[in-house]
Design an enzyme around this catalytic site. Structure first.
Site, PDB file in Angstrom:
ATOM      1  N   HIS A 173       0.852  -1.187   0.000  1.00 53.56           N
ATOM      2  CA  HIS A 173       0.000   0.000   0.000  1.00 53.56           C
ATOM      3  C   HIS A 173       0.891   1.242   0.000  1.00 53.56           C
ATOM      4  O   HIS A 173       2.061   1.186   0.413  1.00 53.56           O
ATOM      5  CB  HIS A 173      -0.894   0.020   1.237  1.00 53.56           C
ATOM      6  CG  HIS A 173      -1.983  -0.995   1.203  1.00 53.56           C
ATOM      7  ND1 HIS A 173      -2.994  -1.006   2.129  1.00 53.56           N
ATOM      8  CD2 HIS A 173      -2.223  -2.040   0.369  1.00 53.56           C
ATOM      9  CE1 HIS A 173      -3.824  -2.005   1.870  1.00 53.56           C
ATOM     10  NE2 HIS A 173      -3.368  -2.655   0.803  1.00 53.56           N
TER      11      HIS A 173
ATOM     12  N   GLU B 133       1.120   3.775   1.909  1.00 51.50           N
ATOM     13  CA  GLU B 133       1.689   4.101   3.218  1.00 51.50           C
ATOM     14  C   GLU B 133       2.891   3.219   3.544  1.00 51.50           C
ATOM     15  O   GLU B 133       3.924   3.705   4.016  1.00 51.50           O
ATOM     16  CB  GLU B 133       0.648   3.927   4.333  1.00 51.50           C
ATOM     17  CG  GLU B 133      -0.590   4.757   4.164  1.00 51.50           C
ATOM     18  CD  GLU B 133      -1.725   4.013   3.463  1.00 51.50           C
ATOM     19  OE1 GLU B 133      -1.492   3.408   2.378  1.00 51.50           O
ATOM     20  OE2 GLU B 133      -2.849   4.036   3.975  1.00 51.50           O
TER      21      GLU B 133
ATOM     22  N   CYS C 213      -5.825   1.627   6.172  1.00 50.12           N
ATOM     23  CA  CYS C 213      -6.456   0.383   6.600  1.00 50.12           C
ATOM     24  C   CYS C 213      -5.800  -0.101   7.894  1.00 50.12           C
ATOM     25  O   CYS C 213      -4.854   0.523   8.400  1.00 50.12           O
ATOM     26  CB  CYS C 213      -6.315  -0.668   5.500  1.00 50.12           C
ATOM     27  SG  CYS C 213      -4.615  -1.260   5.275  1.00 50.12           S
TER      28      CYS C 213
ATOM     29  N   CYS D 272      -1.951  -0.737   7.594  1.00 49.89           N
ATOM     30  CA  CYS D 272      -1.189   0.504   7.521  1.00 49.89           C
ATOM     31  C   CYS D 272      -1.244   1.271   8.842  1.00 49.89           C
ATOM     32  O   CYS D 272      -0.245   1.861   9.262  1.00 49.89           O
ATOM     33  CB  CYS D 272      -1.698   1.362   6.372  1.00 49.89           C
ATOM     34  SG  CYS D 272      -1.388   0.603   4.756  1.00 49.89           S
TER      35      CYS D 272
END
Length: 149
Positions: free
Chosen positions: A48, A50, A78, A81
């Site tokens: 992701h 992040e 999420c 993360c």
């Protein structure tokens, strides 16, 4: 946040990834890391935006602790993360669009506010949130053959 939007746009344009971008800035105001979603291109469910930005910053700093840093991301993080943000000791999180389905910083759940953690993250959501949400909605509308909003 504008730089995070540019990264999100790059993710969509160049890699057909879900357009999420992240920028990590150190306590000194200098860019430490940046990323965009790469999970499709890299066949990596953990890639992701992040996580990509945190990995880059950790490698540059030579430390997994990113004390005093601020993470700007176009979409509410999420659970994966959010926990990485806590473990990295990020001081501040600023995100654009809220995510009521998988958001873990106030959306579906609020992991970063859980008092059982030994680190607190200051969170500010909704920064350019309408624009961020529209960009994401238009990405998914295009995938379904619908006109943009």
């Amino acid at each position: 946040m504008r730089h995070a939007f540019a990264l999100a746009e790059r993710a969509q344009r160049e890699f057909d990834e879900i357009p999420v971008g992240a920028v990590l800035v150190g306590a000194d105001g200098q860019l430490q890391g940046e990323g965009w979603n790469r999970n499709i291109a890299e066949h990596d469910p953990s890639a992701h935006a992040e996580i990509v930005a945190l990995r880059q910053a950790g490698a540059a700093a030579g430390n997994h602790r990113l004390l005093g840093s601020t993470l700007y991301v176009t979409l509410e993080p999420c659970a994966m993360c959010a926990m990485a943000i806590i473990h990295a000791r990020v001081a501040r999180l600023v995100y654009g669009a809220s995510d009521p389905k998988t958001g873990a910083c106030g959306g579906m759940v609020d992991l970063v506010a859980d008092p059982r953690h030994n680190h607190r993250v200051q969170v500010r959501g909704g920064v350019l949130g309408e624009e961020a949400g529209r960009r994401l909605s238009n990405y998914f509308r295009a995938k379904r053959g619908k006109p943009p909003l």
